[in-house]
Scaffold this motif. Structure first.
Motif, short mmCIF file in Angstrom:
data_model
loop_
_atom_site.label_atom_id
_atom_site.label_comp_id
_atom_site.label_asym_id
_atom_site.label_seq_id
_atom_site.Cartn_x
_atom_site.Cartn_y
_atom_site.Cartn_z
N HIS A 1 0.83 -1.21 0.00
CA HIS A 1 0.00 0.00 0.00
C HIS A 1 0.86 1.26 0.00
O HIS A 1 0.53 2.25 -0.67
CB HIS A 1 -0.91 -0.01 1.22
CG HIS A 1 -1.89 1.12 1.25
ND1 HIS A 1 -2.88 1.28 0.30
CD2 HIS A 1 -2.03 2.16 2.12
CE1 HIS A 1 -3.60 2.36 0.59
NE2 HIS A 1 -3.10 2.91 1.67
N TRP B 1 2.04 1.75 -3.46
CA TRP B 1 0.91 2.17 -4.29
C TRP B 1 0.63 3.66 -4.11
O TRP B 1 0.38 4.39 -5.09
CB TRP B 1 -0.31 1.33 -3.93
CG TRP B 1 -1.53 1.56 -4.76
CD1 TRP B 1 -2.55 2.44 -4.52
CD2 TRP B 1 -1.86 0.90 -5.99
NE1 TRP B 1 -3.49 2.36 -5.50
CE2 TRP B 1 -3.11 1.43 -6.42
CE3 TRP B 1 -1.24 -0.09 -6.74
CZ2 TRP B 1 -3.73 1.00 -7.58
CZ3 TRP B 1 -1.87 -0.52 -7.91
CH2 TRP B 1 -3.09 0.02 -8.31
N ARG B 2 0.66 4.14 -2.88
CA ARG B 2 0.32 5.53 -2.58
C ARG B 2 1.32 6.52 -3.16
O ARG B 2 0.94 7.65 -3.50
CB ARG B 2 0.20 5.74 -1.08
CG ARG B 2 -1.01 5.05 -0.46
CD ARG B 2 -1.17 5.45 0.99
NE ARG B 2 -1.38 6.88 1.14
CZ ARG B 2 -1.47 7.52 2.29
NH1 ARG B 2 -1.33 6.83 3.43
NH2 ARG B 2 -1.68 8.81 2.34
N ARG C 1 3.13 1.74 -8.66
CA ARG C 1 2.05 0.76 -8.71
C ARG C 1 2.52 -0.64 -9.09
O ARG C 1 2.05 -1.63 -8.53
CB ARG C 1 0.96 1.24 -9.67
CG ARG C 1 0.29 2.52 -9.20
CD ARG C 1 -1.04 2.73 -9.86
NE ARG C 1 -1.82 3.75 -9.16
CZ ARG C 1 -3.11 3.96 -9.35
NH1 ARG C 1 -3.78 3.21 -10.22
NH2 ARG C 1 -3.75 4.89 -8.67
N ARG D 1 1.98 -3.90 -6.84
CA ARG D 1 1.29 -5.10 -7.30
C ARG D 1 2.18 -6.33 -7.16
O ARG D 1 1.69 -7.43 -6.86
CB ARG D 1 0.83 -4.93 -8.75
CG ARG D 1 -0.31 -3.94 -8.96
CD ARG D 1 -1.57 -4.32 -8.19
NE ARG D 1 -2.13 -5.58 -8.60
CZ ARG D 1 -3.08 -5.72 -9.52
NH1 ARG D 1 -3.59 -4.66 -10.12
NH2 ARG D 1 -3.55 -6.91 -9.82
N HIS E 1 -5.61 -6.24 -2.62
CA HIS E 1 -5.14 -5.28 -3.61
C HIS E 1 -4.36 -4.18 -2.88
O HIS E 1 -4.78 -3.72 -1.81
CB HIS E 1 -6.33 -4.67 -4.36
CG HIS E 1 -5.93 -3.89 -5.58
ND1 HIS E 1 -5.38 -2.63 -5.50
CD2 HIS E 1 -6.00 -4.20 -6.90
CE1 HIS E 1 -5.13 -2.19 -6.72
NE2 HIS E 1 -5.49 -3.12 -7.58
N GLY F 1 -4.26 -1.17 -3.32
CA GLY F 1 -5.02 0.07 -3.14
C GLY F 1 -5.99 0.02 -1.98
O GLY F 1 -6.51 1.06 -1.54
N ARG G 1 -7.59 -0.11 1.75
CA ARG G 1 -7.20 0.55 2.99
C ARG G 1 -7.63 -0.30 4.18
O ARG G 1 -8.80 -0.68 4.29
CB ARG G 1 -7.84 1.94 3.08
CG ARG G 1 -7.41 2.88 1.96
CD ARG G 1 -8.05 4.25 2.12
NE ARG G 1 -7.66 5.15 1.04
CZ ARG G 1 -8.06 6.41 0.93
NH1 ARG G 1 -8.89 6.91 1.86
NH2 ARG G 1 -7.66 7.17 -0.07
N GLU H 1 -9.73 -3.36 -4.85
CA GLU H 1 -8.91 -2.15 -4.82
C GLU H 1 -9.46 -1.05 -3.91
O GLU H 1 -8.71 -0.40 -3.17
CB GLU H 1 -8.74 -1.60 -6.23
CG GLU H 1 -7.96 -0.30 -6.29
CD GLU H 1 -8.01 0.36 -7.65
OE1 GLU H 1 -7.39 1.43 -7.81
OE2 GLU H 1 -8.69 -0.17 -8.56
N THR H 2 -10.75 -0.80 -3.97
CA THR H 2 -11.32 0.33 -3.22
C THR H 2 -11.97 -0.11 -1.91
O THR H 2 -12.76 0.63 -1.33
CB THR H 2 -12.33 1.10 -4.09
OG1 THR H 2 -13.39 0.21 -4.49
CG2 THR H 2 -11.66 1.67 -5.32
N GLU I 1 -12.34 -0.65 1.99
CA GLU I 1 -11.88 0.07 3.17
C GLU I 1 -12.33 -0.71 4.40
O GLU I 1 -13.50 -1.06 4.52
CB GLU I 1 -12.46 1.48 3.20
CG GLU I 1 -12.06 2.33 2.01
CD GLU I 1 -12.73 3.70 2.03
OE1 GLU I 1 -12.49 4.44 3.00
OE2 GLU I 1 -13.48 4.01 1.10
#
Length: 218
Positions: free
Chosen positions: A40, A43-44, A48, A52, A67, A69, A71, A88-89, A91
């Motif tokens: 992560h 990624w941030r 990327r 990965r 993933h 991405g 959180r 990926e998204t 949380e």
């Protein structure tokens, strides 16, 4: 150090009561979280591909696919862990407890927020699927093999396909793996009980027919 915090959480919550060495060296969920921190971070800052690659290595070593991405909050406990997937998204809040086979997935190929947001203190049972950009409130319980496609309120328990409250009562046991308040609240168990009762009735009827001799025609 986070590794100590994760190990302490495992020792406190796992009924197997592992030693410190077991918690640190033998729990794939702990390893997956630590690998994800690195992935992560890469990624941030825009790296990327390296992110990965770290994520892919983590999946190979732990059987858990997160993933880079996604959180993740503090003290995530992934028990057993094999087959867990975070999109990926996704949380995830603090003090979340997940079992093996859990998927935090999407329902669309469009970009943007498409994966769930999991609140603090949530328990998700083995094999459950939480799909789409929905919110699971703090303290909620999701039963094993449930498919969740709608928002789950705080302290609510849901089971089944599609997931729904079993009886309206919240699950008060934070360590329960299947999100059930009472055995009779299990919809799968209810169906099995009905099938067993029907089989017993059919067997009784068959035995009765075998005891009655056939009628003799005049």
């Amino acid at each position: 150090m986070e590794i100590i915090e994760l190990a302490r959480n495992i020792r406190a919550r796992d009924p197997a009561r592992p030693s410190w060495a077991e918690a640190i060296f033998c729990y794939a969920g702990l390893h997956a979280v630590l690998w994800h921190r690195l992935a992560h971070a890469l990624w941030r800052i825009g790296l990327r591909l390296p992110g990965r690659c770290v994520s892919h290595l983590s999946r190979f070593l732990t059987g858990i696919e997160i993933h880079p991405g996604a959180r993740i909050g503090r003290r995530l406990f992934i028990d057993h862990g094999m087959g867990v997937v975070f999109g990926e998204t996704s949380e995830i809040g603090d003090d979340v407890y997940l079992y093996h086979g859990v998927t935090l997935g999407g329902l669309t190929t469009a970009t943007g927020k498409r994966h769930p947001t999991i609140g603090n203190g949530v328990t998700i049972g083995a094999g459950a699927k939480v799909l789409g950009p929905i919110t699971v409130g703090d303290g909620a319980r999701i039963g094993a093999n449930a498919v969740v496609v709608r928002m789950v309120g705080a302290d609510q328990t849901v089971v089944g396909i599609p997931a729904r409250p079993p009886g309206g009562d919240p699950c008060l046991d934070p360590g329960i793996g299947y999100g059930l308040t009472r055995p009779e609240a299990d919809p799968v168990g209810e169906q099995l009980a009905l099938l067993r009762a029907e089989v017993a009735l059919l067997r009784a009827e068959l035995a009765q027919r075998e005891r009655v001799p056939p009628s003799v025609e005049a």
